[in-house]
Design a protein around this motif. Structure first.
Motif, PDB file in Angstrom:
ATOM      1  N   LEU A 123       4.254   5.794 -20.268  1.00 18.59           N
ATOM      2  CA  LEU A 123       3.027   5.572 -19.499  1.00 18.59           C
ATOM      3  C   LEU A 123       3.352   5.368 -18.019  1.00 18.59           C
ATOM      4  CD1 LEU A 123      -0.127   5.013 -19.580  1.00 18.59           C
ATOM      5  CD2 LEU A 123       0.558   2.602 -19.548  1.00 18.59           C
ATOM      6  N   VAL A 124       4.397   4.604 -17.738  1.00 21.35           N
ATOM      7  CA  VAL A 124       4.811   4.391 -16.337  1.00 21.35           C
ATOM      8  C   VAL A 124       5.130   5.732 -15.682  1.00 21.35           C
ATOM      9  CG1 VAL A 124       6.559   3.396 -14.802  1.00 21.35           C
ATOM     10  CG2 VAL A 124       5.673   2.058 -16.729  1.00 21.35           C
ATOM     11  N   LEU A 125       5.876   6.568 -16.371  1.00 19.13           N
ATOM     12  CA  LEU A 125       6.222   7.885 -15.814  1.00 19.13           C
ATOM     13  C   LEU A 125       4.960   8.709 -15.554  1.00 19.13           C
ATOM     14  CD1 LEU A 125       9.302   8.737 -18.073  1.00 19.13           C
ATOM     15  CD2 LEU A 125       9.298   7.716 -15.779  1.00 19.13           C
ATOM     16  N   ASP A 126       4.004   8.649 -16.481  1.00 19.09           N
ATOM     17  CA  ASP A 126       2.738   9.376 -16.318  1.00 19.09           C
ATOM     18  C   ASP A 126       1.936   8.827 -15.140  1.00 19.09           C
ATOM     19  OD1 ASP A 126       3.399  10.902 -18.522  1.00 19.09           O
ATOM     20  OD2 ASP A 126       2.090   9.796 -19.897  1.00 19.09           O
ATOM     21  N   VAL A 127       1.873   7.510 -15.025  1.00 17.42           N
ATOM     22  CA  VAL A 127       1.125   6.891 -13.928  1.00 17.42           C
ATOM     23  C   VAL A 127       1.748   7.272 -12.587  1.00 17.42           C
ATOM     24  CG1 VAL A 127       0.585   4.673 -12.822  1.00 17.42           C
ATOM     25  CG2 VAL A 127       0.108   5.002 -15.261  1.00 17.42           C
ATOM     26  N   TYR A 128       3.061   7.234 -12.500  1.00 18.96           N
ATOM     27  CA  TYR A 128       3.719   7.627 -11.245  1.00 18.96           C
ATOM     28  C   TYR A 128       3.421   9.089 -10.896  1.00 18.96           C
ATOM     29  CZ  TYR A 128       6.443   3.683  -9.605  1.00 18.96           C
ATOM     30  OH  TYR A 128       6.828   2.498  -9.043  1.00 18.96           O
ATOM     31  N   ARG A 129       3.454   9.949 -11.905  1.00 19.67           N
ATOM     32  CA  ARG A 129       3.160  11.367 -11.659  1.00 19.67           C
ATOM     33  C   ARG A 129       1.740  11.521 -11.113  1.00 19.67           C
ATOM     34  NH1 ARG A 129       0.346  14.449 -14.670  1.00 19.67           N
ATOM     35  NH2 ARG A 129       0.587  13.208 -16.566  1.00 19.67           N
ATOM     36  N   ILE A 130       0.811  10.817 -11.707  1.00 18.92           N
ATOM     37  CA  ILE A 130      -0.595  10.939 -11.309  1.00 18.92           C
ATOM     38  C   ILE A 130      -0.843  10.307  -9.942  1.00 18.92           C
ATOM     39  CG2 ILE A 130      -2.929  10.146 -11.882  1.00 18.92           C
ATOM     40  CD1 ILE A 130      -2.005  10.516 -14.871  1.00 18.92           C
ATOM     41  N   THR A 131      -0.297   9.116  -9.705  1.00 16.15           N
ATOM     42  CA  THR A 131      -0.565   8.457  -8.421  1.00 16.15           C
ATOM     43  C   THR A 131       0.082   9.184  -7.251  1.00 16.15           C
ATOM     44  OG1 THR A 131       1.269   6.888  -8.726  1.00 16.15           O
ATOM     45  CG2 THR A 131      -0.944   6.171  -9.427  1.00 16.15           C
ATOM     46  N   SER A 132       1.076  10.022  -7.524  1.00 16.72           N
ATOM     47  CA  SER A 132       1.690  10.796  -6.436  1.00 16.72           C
ATOM     48  C   SER A 132       0.713  11.817  -5.855  1.00 16.72           C
ATOM     49  CB  SER A 132       2.964  11.493  -6.920  1.00 16.72           C
ATOM     50  OG  SER A 132       2.649  12.550  -7.803  1.00 16.72           O
ATOM     51  N   THR A 133      -0.380  12.074  -6.576  1.00 16.18           N
ATOM     52  CA  THR A 133      -1.381  13.031  -6.093  1.00 16.18           C
ATOM     53  C   THR A 133      -2.575  12.344  -5.416  1.00 16.18           C
ATOM     54  OG1 THR A 133      -2.687  13.064  -8.147  1.00 16.18           O
ATOM     55  CG2 THR A 133      -0.800  14.589  -7.996  1.00 16.18           C
ATOM     56  N   PHE A 134      -2.580  11.012  -5.406  1.00 19.71           N
ATOM     57  CA  PHE A 134      -3.695  10.284  -4.788  1.00 19.71           C
ATOM     58  C   PHE A 134      -3.699  10.530  -3.274  1.00 19.71           C
ATOM     59  CE2 PHE A 134      -4.687   6.584  -7.904  1.00 19.71           C
ATOM     60  CZ  PHE A 134      -4.731   7.471  -8.965  1.00 19.71           C
ATOM     61  N   PRO A 135      -4.839  10.345  -2.626  1.00 12.95           N
ATOM     62  CA  PRO A 135      -4.902  10.526  -1.168  1.00 12.95           C
ATOM     63  C   PRO A 135      -3.936   9.580  -0.441  1.00 12.95           C
ATOM     64  CG  PRO A 135      -7.106  10.207  -2.095  1.00 12.95           C
ATOM     65  CD  PRO A 135      -6.126   9.947  -3.200  1.00 12.95           C
ATOM     66  N   LYS A 136      -3.418  10.041   0.672  1.00 13.69           N
ATOM     67  CA  LYS A 136      -2.489   9.231   1.474  1.00 13.69           C
ATOM     68  C   LYS A 136      -3.117   7.900   1.880  1.00 13.69           C
ATOM     69  CE  LYS A 136       0.996  12.248   2.451  1.00 13.69           C
ATOM     70  NZ  LYS A 136       1.730  12.308   1.226  1.00 13.69           N
ATOM     71  N   SER A 137      -4.424   7.881   2.039  1.00 15.18           N
ATOM     72  CA  SER A 137      -5.111   6.647   2.432  1.00 15.18           C
ATOM     73  C   SER A 137      -4.991   5.551   1.373  1.00 15.18           C
ATOM     74  CB  SER A 137      -6.596   6.932   2.707  1.00 15.18           C
ATOM     75  OG  SER A 137      -7.231   7.408   1.530  1.00 15.18           O
ATOM     76  N   GLU A 138      -4.596   5.907   0.174  1.00 21.02           N
ATOM     77  CA  GLU A 138      -4.465   4.937  -0.918  1.00 21.02           C
ATOM     78  C   GLU A 138      -3.026   4.456  -1.123  1.00 21.02           C
ATOM     79  OE1 GLU A 138      -7.039   3.547  -2.453  1.00 21.02           O
ATOM     80  OE2 GLU A 138      -8.295   4.770  -1.162  1.00 21.02           O
ATOM     81  N   MET A 139      -2.110   4.883  -0.268  1.00 21.05           N
ATOM     82  CA  MET A 139      -0.694   4.547  -0.447  1.00 21.05           C
ATOM     83  C   MET A 139      -0.414   3.045  -0.314  1.00 21.05           C
ATOM     84  SD  MET A 139       0.434   7.333  -1.400  1.00 21.05           S
ATOM     85  CE  MET A 139       2.149   6.916  -1.591  1.00 21.05           C
ATOM     86  N   PHE A 140      -1.308   2.295   0.302  1.00 18.25           N
ATOM     87  CA  PHE A 140      -1.095   0.854   0.461  1.00 18.25           C
ATOM     88  C   PHE A 140      -2.153   0.040  -0.266  1.00 18.25           C
ATOM     89  CE2 PHE A 140       0.850   2.873   4.174  1.00 18.25           C
ATOM     90  CZ  PHE A 140       2.154   2.462   3.968  1.00 18.25           C
ATOM     91  N   THR A 141      -2.965   0.709  -1.072  1.00 15.35           N
ATOM     92  CA  THR A 141      -4.013  -0.014  -1.794  1.00 15.35           C
ATOM     93  C   THR A 141      -3.853   0.206  -3.300  1.00 15.35           C
ATOM     94  OG1 THR A 141      -5.522   1.822  -1.334  1.00 15.35           O
ATOM     95  CG2 THR A 141      -5.678  -0.078   0.113  1.00 15.35           C
ATOM     96  N   ILE A 142      -4.559   1.168  -3.847  1.00 18.78           N
ATOM     97  CA  ILE A 142      -4.568   1.337  -5.308  1.00 18.78           C
ATOM     98  C   ILE A 142      -3.246   1.862  -5.864  1.00 18.78           C
ATOM     99  CG2 ILE A 142      -5.568   3.656  -5.369  1.00 18.78           C
ATOM    100  CD1 ILE A 142      -7.245   2.713  -7.762  1.00 18.78           C
ATOM    101  N   VAL A 143      -2.538   2.696  -5.127  1.00 15.41           N
ATOM    102  CA  VAL A 143      -1.286   3.282  -5.653  1.00 15.41           C
ATOM    103  C   VAL A 143      -0.257   2.207  -5.990  1.00 15.41           C
ATOM    104  CG1 VAL A 143       0.686   4.780  -5.134  1.00 15.41           C
ATOM    105  CG2 VAL A 143      -1.641   5.574  -4.677  1.00 15.41           C
ATOM    106  N   PRO A 144       0.100   1.333  -5.063  1.00 12.94           N
ATOM    107  CA  PRO A 144       1.098   0.328  -5.446  1.00 12.94           C
ATOM    108  C   PRO A 144       0.580  -0.647  -6.512  1.00 12.94           C
ATOM    109  CG  PRO A 144       0.327  -0.079  -3.216  1.00 12.94           C
ATOM    110  CD  PRO A 144      -0.243   1.232  -3.653  1.00 12.94           C
TER     111      PRO A 144
END
Length: 119
Positions: free
Chosen positions: A16-37
């Motif tokens: 699941l961690v590997l899947d979540v990392y794969r998916i969050t890598s496609t999130f908008p750059k604006s989310e790199m300090f909010t929902i992604v981490p």
């Protein structure tokens, strides 16, 4: 001490961690300090707490870490719902992740009950 890698729930939560990392890598750059981490940390917390609990001396300590792991699974569930509503995750991927999380939560609950029955 127990070898955490032998637990099926650890194996599935690691995936699941590997899947979540794969998916969050496609999130908008604006989310790199909010929902992604936030979602990445919560996902990592599931197998990490299983591993840490397995390294403890008593079954009671293991149970405590399994409860923490379960709490993290609930947190990931909400964050996936949020990311889906924000259109960062498509519906099919969201449903797949949520189904996997449901199974992981059930497995954690079952493991907790099993260990408690031996105390």
């Amino acid at each position: 001490m127990v070898d955490y890698k032998k637990y099926h729930v650890w194996q599935r939560s690691h995936q699941l961690v590997l899947d979540v990392y794969r998916i969050t890598s496609t999130f908008p750059k604006s989310e790199m300090f909010t929902i992604v981490p936030q979602i990445n940390r919560a996902a990592i917390s599931i197998p990490t707490n299983i591993a840490e609990g397995c390294g403890r001396e008593t079954q009671k300590e293991l149970i405590r870490f399994l409860y923490i792991s379960s709490g993290s699974a609930h947190e990931v569930e909400y964050l996936i719902l949020l990311a889906t509503d924000l259109k960062f995750i498509n519906q099919d991927e969201s449903e797949r992740l949520l189904t996997e999380l449901l199974e992981i939560k059930k497995m954690l609950g079952s493991l907790i009950r099993k260990i408690k029955s031996t105390l």
